[in-house]
Design an enzyme around this catalytic site. Sequence first.
Site, PDB file in Angstrom:
ATOM      1  N   GLY A 114       0.724  -1.269   0.360  1.00 37.39           N
ATOM      2  CA  GLY A 114       0.102   0.136   0.425  1.00 37.39           C
ATOM      3  C   GLY A 114       0.933   1.102   0.063  1.00 37.39           C
ATOM      4  NE  ARG A 115       5.045   0.150   4.890  1.00 39.59           N
ATOM      5  CZ  ARG A 115       4.462  -1.348   4.700  1.00 39.59           C
ATOM      6  NH1 ARG A 115       3.369  -1.130   4.844  1.00 39.59           N
ATOM      7  NH2 ARG A 115       5.214  -1.805   5.535  1.00 39.59           N
ATOM      8  CD  GLU A 126       1.106   0.342   7.339  1.00 39.51           C
ATOM      9  OE1 GLU A 126       1.127   0.799   5.899  1.00 39.51           O
ATOM     10  OE2 GLU A 126      -0.236   1.183   7.926  1.00 39.51           O
TER      11      GLU A 126
HETATM   12  O1  F6P Z   1      -3.443   0.577   7.150  1.00 37.14           O
HETATM   13  C1  F6P Z   1      -3.033   0.156   6.877  1.00 37.14           C
HETATM   14  C2  F6P Z   1      -3.478  -0.509   5.565  1.00 37.14           C
HETATM   15  O2  F6P Z   1      -3.055  -1.942   5.650  1.00 37.14           O
HETATM   16  C3  F6P Z   1      -2.042   0.675   4.802  1.00 37.14           C
HETATM   17  O3  F6P Z   1      -0.668  -0.451   4.853  1.00 37.14           O
HETATM   18  C4  F6P Z   1      -2.867   0.770   3.302  1.00 37.14           C
HETATM   19  O4  F6P Z   1      -1.968   1.610   2.694  1.00 37.14           O
HETATM   20  C5  F6P Z   1      -4.086   1.140   4.016  1.00 37.14           C
HETATM   21  O5  F6P Z   1      -4.952   0.132   5.404  1.00 37.14           O
HETATM   22  C6  F6P Z   1      -5.017   0.986   3.027  1.00 37.14           C
HETATM   23  O6  F6P Z   1      -5.410   0.085   2.135  1.00 37.14           O
HETATM   24  P1  F6P Z   1      -6.275  -0.413   1.566  1.00 37.14           P
HETATM   25  O7  F6P Z   1      -5.286   0.405  -0.058  1.00 37.14           O
HETATM   26  O8  F6P Z   1      -6.280  -2.183   1.259  1.00 37.14           O
HETATM   27  O9  F6P Z   1      -7.584   0.403   1.497  1.00 37.14           O
END
Ligand code: F6P
Length: 539
Positions: free
Chosen positions: A267-268, A353
């Site tokens: 995600g990041r 994170e």
């Molecule tokens: O905060 C946890 C997390 O899994 C992040 O690593 C990620 O960027 C965010 O939530 C959003 O996740 P998603 O793109 O699956 O909605």
Amino acid sequence: MTPLTQRSAWLALRKHHDATHGTHLRELFAADPGRGEQLTLDAAGIFLDYSKNRVTDETMMLLGQLAEQCDLAGRTAAMFRGDKINATEGRAVLHVALRAPRSASIVVDGVDVVAEVHGVLDRMAEFAERVRSGAWTGHTGRPIAAVVNIGIGGSDLGPVMAYEALRHYTKRDMTFRFVSNIDGTDLVEATRDLDPETTLFLVCSKTFTTQETMTNAASARDWLLASLKDPAAVAKHFVAVSTNAAAVTTFGIDAANMFGFWDWVGGRYSMTSTIGLSTMLAVGPDHFRAMLAGFHDMDEHFRTAPFEANLPAILGMLTVWNVNFLGAETVAVLPYEQYLKRFPAYLQQLTMESNGKRVTLDGTAVDYATGPVYWGEPGTNGQHSFYQLIHQGTRLILCDFLAFAEPLNPLGKHHDILMSNVFAQAEALAFGKTAAEVTAEGTPADLVPHKTFEGNRPSNVILMDRLTPAALGKLVALYEHSVFVQGVIWGIDSFDQWGVELGKALAQKIAPELESAATPAHDSSTNALIVRYRRMRGR
Ligand code: F6P
């Protein structure tokens, strides 16, 4: 494997620290007039001056040895090769494939992912052109005037940071908004002045299960349908960016309006994937590809440059030095560039994170500090706020100053004044002002301690030509890889995030308890808070 703190390079660094920690940056500079030129790197369009760190050639040599003993080269090769280095999730970590040129090839589980990446990029570009040109119309036939990105964490911070950073290059007659918080205010304020007929929502979620994003997306759909009345409108006003096609379809978004990506994109680390759709809509496909090329330049630099000339390696190892040997607990990121106002927030997720971990890859608790707290604000605003503590407080804070030689908005003497502040702050932090100097200015004795600056406070100055899409790509990739370098040294999994799970699970449990009359089943504090809240809401 020998634990980190018992490796010979670590022990040598500890000894070296003990022998040199009394030496002030003033002395280091006085002893070597060439220091300010030598302890610098100039590569891939980024100039890094790290001379104002408390390091010597020996420190850098020992940090190089530590990197070698932690197999930085091997781990880097494994990442670029697509090995499943995200061990706890059993995944490859291949954000570098997202910006690899069309001619490259990286095979994961028998599939050439670069070809897939370019296929998706071409689809994104085609969609972006249609929206930007007005060819894509809303349900009532009007072109799109506003884009609302709904996502959180990596599905928000990268996109909003990039939008702000590249605002100079955006299509100014389109409005871009970013909604992340479950707090209804976020969505309400973002849509308050928008016309549903001309608004396009991008629902960005890797998992398409994230509570905040799903709730916001559902409320956005209600907002749209309250005005357009026809459920068929959703197809023209909602697109999804996700790896979860089934959940996207269940939500009601046409699979044809979904842009996919892959489980090997964290995600990041996803702003160069389809999660960057808002960026592409804002700046256009050509600028977006230029940004990707900038990322790729830094990826290649990181992959190929020797340690001593490798920007992410040096930046990462300097962080290790400041954290583990000098005791810094935080890193202040200080962009002297207004367009980078969201860069510190973006970096917070990227760094914390990734490296906020307390066990190594094999589950052993660490006996050393890992990821520092990252924080910051654009200069010069921070100078009139928290710099006091950096200059004269009791904590050691590593500062990363970011600046560009060319302003994007030349205005009188503004830019020279801005840049003079960058250089002045780094100088003041390093050299301070001695009690003798303060006294010599005629300061009354009782004020001398207050006006004395100890100095010896470390900083990096990162200088680039101009904030272009490519420059942004290089800068972000520099930090991505620096975070990786730190994680390799600490022996942790920089690509999982189990620490976010507990709070999420508890919130799921508490939500129905807020509406029920039953006695909540938590500790006495949580129970009392729940009961008080119910009372305050008249329940
Ligand atoms: O905060 C946890 C997390 O899994 C992040 O690593 C990620 O960027 C965010 O939530 C959003 O996740 P998603 O793109 O699956 O909605």
